[in-house]
Design a protein around this motif. Structure first.
Motif, mmCIF file in Angstrom:
data_model
loop_
_atom_site.group_PDB
_atom_site.id
_atom_site.type_symbol
_atom_site.label_atom_id
_atom_site.label_comp_id
_atom_site.label_asym_id
_atom_site.label_seq_id
_atom_site.Cartn_x
_atom_site.Cartn_y
_atom_site.Cartn_z
ATOM 1 N N SER A 1 -2.546 5.776 8.570
ATOM 2 C CA SER A 1 -2.793 6.047 7.153
ATOM 3 C C SER A 1 -4.117 6.788 7.022
ATOM 4 C CB SER A 1 -2.810 4.752 6.349
ATOM 5 O OG SER A 1 -3.702 3.840 6.912
ATOM 6 N N ASP B 1 -7.164 8.315 4.360
ATOM 7 C CA ASP B 1 -7.787 8.272 3.042
ATOM 8 C C ASP B 1 -8.373 9.655 2.765
ATOM 9 O OD1 ASP B 1 -8.973 7.711 0.711
ATOM 10 O OD2 ASP B 1 -10.274 6.105 1.444
ATOM 11 N N LEU C 1 -3.887 9.411 -0.821
ATOM 12 C CA LEU C 1 -3.706 8.632 0.406
ATOM 13 C C LEU C 1 -2.500 9.213 1.131
ATOM 14 C CD1 LEU C 1 -4.081 4.930 -0.770
ATOM 15 C CD2 LEU C 1 -5.719 6.227 0.551
ATOM 16 N N ALA D 1 0.336 8.717 4.644
ATOM 17 C CA ALA D 1 0.807 8.002 5.829
ATOM 18 C C ALA D 1 1.394 9.034 6.773
ATOM 19 C CB ALA D 1 1.859 6.967 5.444
ATOM 20 N N GLU E 1 3.923 -0.774 8.440
ATOM 21 C CA GLU E 1 3.724 -0.579 7.005
ATOM 22 C C GLU E 1 2.911 -1.716 6.409
ATOM 23 O OE1 GLU E 1 7.661 -0.033 5.519
ATOM 24 O OE2 GLU E 1 7.648 2.106 5.988
ATOM 25 N N ALA F 1 -0.627 -0.826 7.175
ATOM 26 C CA ALA F 1 -1.119 0.234 6.292
ATOM 27 C C ALA F 1 -1.359 -0.309 4.890
ATOM 28 C CB ALA F 1 -0.131 1.390 6.249
ATOM 29 N N ILE G 1 -1.643 1.106 0.697
ATOM 30 C CA ILE G 1 -0.450 1.858 0.313
ATOM 31 C C ILE G 1 0.692 0.867 0.110
ATOM 32 C CG2 ILE G 1 1.181 3.630 1.020
ATOM 33 C CD1 ILE G 1 -1.014 4.750 2.847
#
Lengths: 177, 176
Positions: A60, A62, A69, A71, A120, A123, A129
């Motif tokens: 991920s 920034d 943001l 991924a 996920e 992240a 996220i």
């Protein structure tokens, strides 16, 4: 397939859903629209020419100056374990999905690649996220009652956690590099 | 020859209660198996044949805190782990001792500045008897720390300690 061929194939199949193609550098990738991402993922996984059966990593990002943001899904195709050939990647590729910083939502691909489930969650835990339709979106590393998402660039370090004081150098709220 | 010599039957030993209790405690410090990070590798090396922590009577690593006297906090303590560490410490029977092994447990170490999740020293969670610096400390350092702890135990007394009584509230560990 080369990254160029893969990106052309995706362009032909999905058209506008592919927002950008970046082939320069060691890590070629395409940028995919967030709401079209699950069907692109299904295609990458199932298509006979691609067969991306291994999701190596979800990174991920920034992108603070752009207020975004992102991924990054690092994909790789490995032959089935029953083959006599050594396990080398015939091709690899990456997909980037960009979302808003204020309200970050990306559809989950945990049903396409099992690996995505924990990645996920990570992240979500560290970058904040939100992966829609994830089967079990909880924090994975930080405690459940942790405030904020630590790897964001504007994260403010906790001064105290359950009675344990925390400090940074010179009493700054977050470290300066 | 002093006045007491040759006055006691054969087979009778004279000692002070303090000395006997301290001797027993010093020579059987059982640590709880509590390795958190890379320092645990050095702790294992200390327990193995080359360095052999058993020479000091501290080689019986117990898998439960209820059988242990000593907690060697070997490795990075995170905020998430702090509550577990506190619970293990509370489960240990008195008298109990804590050794902070390595830079992370002494004061946050390399995570002091950028570690949002690392406790800046385990003494913020439980009271520490001996600090062993190093990243990670060599087994010799751990043995040295153990000997300093044994020195500390040797000087304990069962008599009323006015200083300790006065400081009892200040020494109470933080609640997690």
């Amino acid at each position: 397939m080369t990254p160029e061929e893969i990106s052309n194939l995706l362009r032909r199949t999905f058209g506008d859903a592919i927002e950008e193609v970046v082939l320069a550098g060691a890590h070629p990738y395409v940028v995919v629209q967030a709401d079209r991402w699950p069907e692109v993922a299904q295609f990458l996984r199932r298509d006979r020419r691609l067969k991306f059966n291994l999701l190596r990593c979800i990174s991920s990002l920034d992108l603070l100056p752009d207020d975004k943001l992102a991924a990054v899904y690092d994909l790789c195709a490995v032959p089935e374990a029953t083959d006599d050939k050594p396990l080398v990647c015939p091709h690899e590729f990456a997909v980037r999905v960009v979302t808003n910083r204020g309200n970050p939502h990306i559809p989950s691909v945990a049903d396409v690649w099992e690996t995505a489930n924990w990645h996920e969650r990570e992240a979500y835990d560290l970058m904040g996220i939100v992966f829609d339709n994830h089967p079990d979106l909880r924090r994975i590393l930080c405690p459940d009652d942790w405030q904020g998402h630590p790897l964001r660039k504007d994260y403010v370090f906790p001064k105290e956690y359950h009675g344990i004081p925390g400090t940074t150098e010179h009493e700054l709220p977050s470290p300066r590099h | 020859m002093s006045w007491i010599d040759n006055r006691i039957e054969d087979g009778v030993i004279i000692t002070s209660l303090d000395w006997a209790i301290n001797w027993a405690r010093t020579s059987s410090l059982w640590p709880v198996t509590f390795g958190l990070a890379c320092c645990a590798i050095e702790m294992m090396a200390t327990g193995a044949s080359r360095f052999d922590i058993d020479r000091f009577g501290a080689g019986a690593f117990r898998p439960t805190p209820r059988q242990a006297d000593l907690m060697i906090v070997a490795g990075t303590v995170t905020y998430k782990m702090a509550s577990r560490l506190k619970r293990l410490y509370n489960q240990m029977p008195d008298p109990k001792y804590v050794m902070a092994m390595g830079a992370c447990t002494v004061g946050g170490g390399p995570y002091f500045k950028h570690g949002y999740h690392v406790v800046k020293g385990v003494d913020l969670v439980v009271p520490v008897d001996v600090y062993i610096p190093g990243c990670p400390p060599r087994p010799e350092s751990l043995l040295e720390g153990l000997m300093r702890l044994q020195d500390k135990i040797r000087h304990q007394t069962r008599a009323k300690d006015k200083v300790a009584l006065a400081n009892r509230d200040k020494l109470a560990p933080l609640t997690v």
